[in-house]
Motif scaffolding. Structure first.
Motif, PDB file in Angstrom:
ATOM      1  N   SER A   1       0.822  -1.215   0.000  1.00  9.56           N
ATOM      2  CA  SER A   1       0.000   0.000   0.000  1.00  9.56           C
ATOM      3  C   SER A   1       0.853   1.261   0.000  1.00  9.56           C
ATOM      4  N   ARG A   2       1.979   1.204   0.729  1.00  9.08           N
ATOM      5  CA  ARG A   2       2.803   2.418   0.822  1.00  9.08           C
ATOM      6  C   ARG A   2       3.496   2.743  -0.500  1.00  9.08           C
ATOM      7  N   ASP A   3       3.509   1.795  -1.449  1.00  9.48           N
ATOM      8  CA  ASP A   3       4.096   2.052  -2.768  1.00  9.48           C
ATOM      9  C   ASP A   3       3.107   2.741  -3.701  1.00  9.48           C
ATOM     10  N   CYS A   4       1.883   2.921  -3.246  1.00 12.89           N
ATOM     11  CA  CYS A   4       0.817   3.381  -4.139  1.00 12.89           C
ATOM     12  C   CYS A   4       0.275   4.740  -3.698  1.00 12.89           C
ATOM     13  N   THR A   5       0.029   5.584  -4.683  1.00 11.99           N
ATOM     14  CA  THR A   5      -0.676   6.840  -4.461  1.00 11.99           C
ATOM     15  C   THR A   5      -1.753   6.916  -5.524  1.00 11.99           C
ATOM     16  N   VAL A   6      -2.972   7.221  -5.123  1.00 12.99           N
ATOM     17  CA  VAL A   6      -4.048   7.370  -6.102  1.00 12.99           C
ATOM     18  C   VAL A   6      -4.694   8.734  -5.873  1.00 12.99           C
ATOM     19  N   LEU A   7      -4.732   9.541  -6.935  1.00 12.04           N
ATOM     20  CA  LEU A   7      -5.304  10.882  -6.861  1.00 12.04           C
ATOM     21  C   LEU A   7      -6.613  10.911  -7.630  1.00 12.04           C
ATOM     22  N   PHE A   8      -7.611  11.537  -7.028  1.00  9.06           N
ATOM     23  CA  PHE A   8      -8.935  11.603  -7.654  1.00  9.06           C
ATOM     24  C   PHE A   8      -9.330  13.050  -7.897  1.00  9.06           C
ATOM     25  N   THR A   9      -9.785  13.355  -9.102  1.00  6.64           N
ATOM     26  CA  THR A   9     -10.524  14.587  -9.370  1.00  6.64           C
ATOM     27  C   THR A   9     -11.836  14.136 -10.009  1.00  6.64           C
ATOM     28  N   PRO A  10     -12.823  15.020 -10.132  1.00  7.95           N
ATOM     29  CA  PRO A  10     -14.112  14.543 -10.657  1.00  7.95           C
ATOM     30  C   PRO A  10     -14.020  13.853 -12.018  1.00  7.95           C
ATOM     31  N   MET A  11     -13.085  14.287 -12.864  1.00 10.62           N
ATOM     32  CA  MET A  11     -13.011  13.715 -14.208  1.00 10.62           C
ATOM     33  C   MET A  11     -11.766  12.856 -14.455  1.00 10.62           C
ATOM     34  N   GLN A  12     -10.973  12.629 -13.421  1.00  5.94           N
ATOM     35  CA  GLN A  12      -9.737  11.883 -13.643  1.00  5.94           C
ATOM     36  C   GLN A  12      -9.325  11.087 -12.410  1.00  5.94           C
TER      37      GLN A  12
ATOM     38  N   ALA B   1     -13.974   8.695  -3.174  1.00 10.91           N
ATOM     39  CA  ALA B   1     -13.390   7.544  -3.874  1.00 10.91           C
ATOM     40  C   ALA B   1     -12.342   6.849  -3.007  1.00 10.91           C
ATOM     41  N   THR B   2     -12.215   5.548  -3.182  1.00  9.98           N
ATOM     42  CA  THR B   2     -11.289   4.746  -2.386  1.00  9.98           C
ATOM     43  C   THR B   2     -10.571   3.740  -3.282  1.00  9.98           C
ATOM     44  N   TRP B   3      -9.497   3.158  -2.742  1.00 14.62           N
ATOM     45  CA  TRP B   3      -8.813   2.072  -3.456  1.00 14.62           C
ATOM     46  C   TRP B   3      -8.290   1.057  -2.451  1.00 14.62           C
ATOM     47  N   THR B   4      -8.115  -0.173  -2.912  1.00 15.63           N
ATOM     48  CA  THR B   4      -7.576  -1.235  -2.068  1.00 15.63           C
ATOM     49  C   THR B   4      -6.655  -2.119  -2.906  1.00 15.63           C
ATOM     50  N   LEU B   5      -5.780  -2.835  -2.221  1.00 12.36           N
ATOM     51  CA  LEU B   5      -4.990  -3.895  -2.862  1.00 12.36           C
ATOM     52  C   LEU B   5      -5.547  -5.223  -2.369  1.00 12.36           C
ATOM     53  N   ASN B   6      -5.856  -6.109  -3.294  1.00 13.36           N
ATOM     54  CA  ASN B   6      -6.424  -7.405  -2.945  1.00 13.36           C
ATOM     55  C   ASN B   6      -5.620  -8.509  -3.612  1.00 13.36           C
ATOM     56  N   ILE B   7      -5.698  -9.709  -3.046  1.00 13.92           N
ATOM     57  CA  ILE B   7      -5.081 -10.863  -3.699  1.00 13.92           C
ATOM     58  C   ILE B   7      -6.202 -11.729  -4.252  1.00 13.92           C
TER      59      ILE B   7
ATOM     60  N   LYS C   1      -1.985 -10.012  -7.427  1.00 13.85           N
ATOM     61  CA  LYS C   1      -2.326  -8.854  -6.612  1.00 13.85           C
ATOM     62  C   LYS C   1      -3.027  -7.858  -7.525  1.00 13.85           C
ATOM     63  N   VAL C   2      -4.146  -7.350  -7.051  1.00 12.12           N
ATOM     64  CA  VAL C   2      -5.002  -6.495  -7.870  1.00 12.12           C
ATOM     65  C   VAL C   2      -5.266  -5.192  -7.133  1.00 12.12           C
ATOM     66  N   MET C   3      -5.098  -4.063  -7.838  1.00 11.36           N
ATOM     67  CA  MET C   3      -5.551  -2.796  -7.273  1.00 11.36           C
ATOM     68  C   MET C   3      -6.983  -2.580  -7.726  1.00 11.36           C
ATOM     69  N   SER C   4      -7.825  -2.251  -6.771  1.00 13.29           N
ATOM     70  CA  SER C   4      -9.236  -2.023  -7.057  1.00 13.29           C
ATOM     71  C   SER C   4      -9.592  -0.606  -6.620  1.00 13.29           C
ATOM     72  N   ILE C   5     -10.138   0.163  -7.540  1.00 19.90           N
ATOM     73  CA  ILE C   5     -10.499   1.564  -7.289  1.00 19.90           C
ATOM     74  C   ILE C   5     -12.019   1.672  -7.333  1.00 19.90           C
ATOM     75  N   HIS C   6     -12.593   2.261  -6.301  1.00 18.43           N
ATOM     76  CA  HIS C   6     -14.048   2.375  -6.229  1.00 18.43           C
ATOM     77  C   HIS C   6     -14.448   3.844  -6.164  1.00 18.43           C
ATOM     78  N   ALA C   7     -15.443   4.223  -6.965  1.00 17.25           N
ATOM     79  CA  ALA C   7     -15.911   5.614  -6.952  1.00 17.25           C
ATOM     80  C   ALA C   7     -17.415   5.662  -7.181  1.00 17.25           C
ATOM     81  N   ASP C   8     -18.064   6.624  -6.521  1.00 19.57           N
ATOM     82  CA  ASP C   8     -19.484   6.873  -6.761  1.00 19.57           C
ATOM     83  C   ASP C   8     -19.631   7.843  -7.923  1.00 19.57           C
ATOM     84  N   LYS C   9     -20.614   7.599  -8.758  1.00 19.07           N
ATOM     85  CA  LYS C   9     -20.896   8.510  -9.868  1.00 19.07           C
ATOM     86  C   LYS C   9     -21.573   9.770  -9.342  1.00 19.07           C
ATOM     87  N   MET C  10     -21.225  10.906  -9.912  1.00 23.55           N
ATOM     88  CA  MET C  10     -21.865  12.148  -9.493  1.00 23.55           C
ATOM     89  C   MET C  10     -23.332  12.163  -9.927  1.00 23.55           C
TER      90      MET C  10
END
Length: 114
Positions: free
Chosen positions: A44-55, A83-89, A94-103
């Motif tokens: 997890s510490r190797d990952c940074t995920v940035l969210f803006t409404p369109m990106q 928005a959130t993200w997780t690392l799962n096996i 190993k899979v990164m999963s990003i979850h976001a609600d639609k506006m």
């Protein structure tokens, strides 16, 4: 006889630079999930995920000198601050999963702007 061994270029290193855009996504009326494989030693510490409404931009450090960058230019807006993200096996991967609600609820025909 002092033989001079030049350092051969490592094809493995070249490959690491290539963006790997194999990803999947699924949606409901109100939210979406994007997922893609990462290397098995990613933490997890190797990952940074940035969210803006369109990106969504994911930065994954593959080793101390290299960061893999994956960017999604979304076709419609998301609730960036939720928005959130997780690392799962999954199946030994190993899979990164990003979850976001639609506006605005509704089905998307595409994930990204073409």
């Amino acid at each position: 006889g002092g033989e001079n061994h030049g350092r051969p270029s490592n094809p493995q290193e070249e490959q690491e630079m290539q963006p790997c855009d194999d990803f999947g996504w699924r949606q409901t009326e109100s939210d979406l999930e994007i997922y893609f494989n990462v290397s098995s030693n990613t933490k997890s510490r190797d990952c940074t995920v940035l969210f803006t409404p369109m990106q969504i931009s994911a930065y994954i450090r593959t080793n101390p000198n290299r960061t893999r960058e994956i960017e999604f230019n979304l076709i419609k807006a998301i609730e960036a601050d939720m928005a959130t993200w997780t690392l799962n096996i999954e199946d030994d991967r190993k899979v990164m999963s990003i979850h976001a609600d639609k506006m605005f609820p509704g089905r998307w025909t595409l994930l990204e702007k073409t």
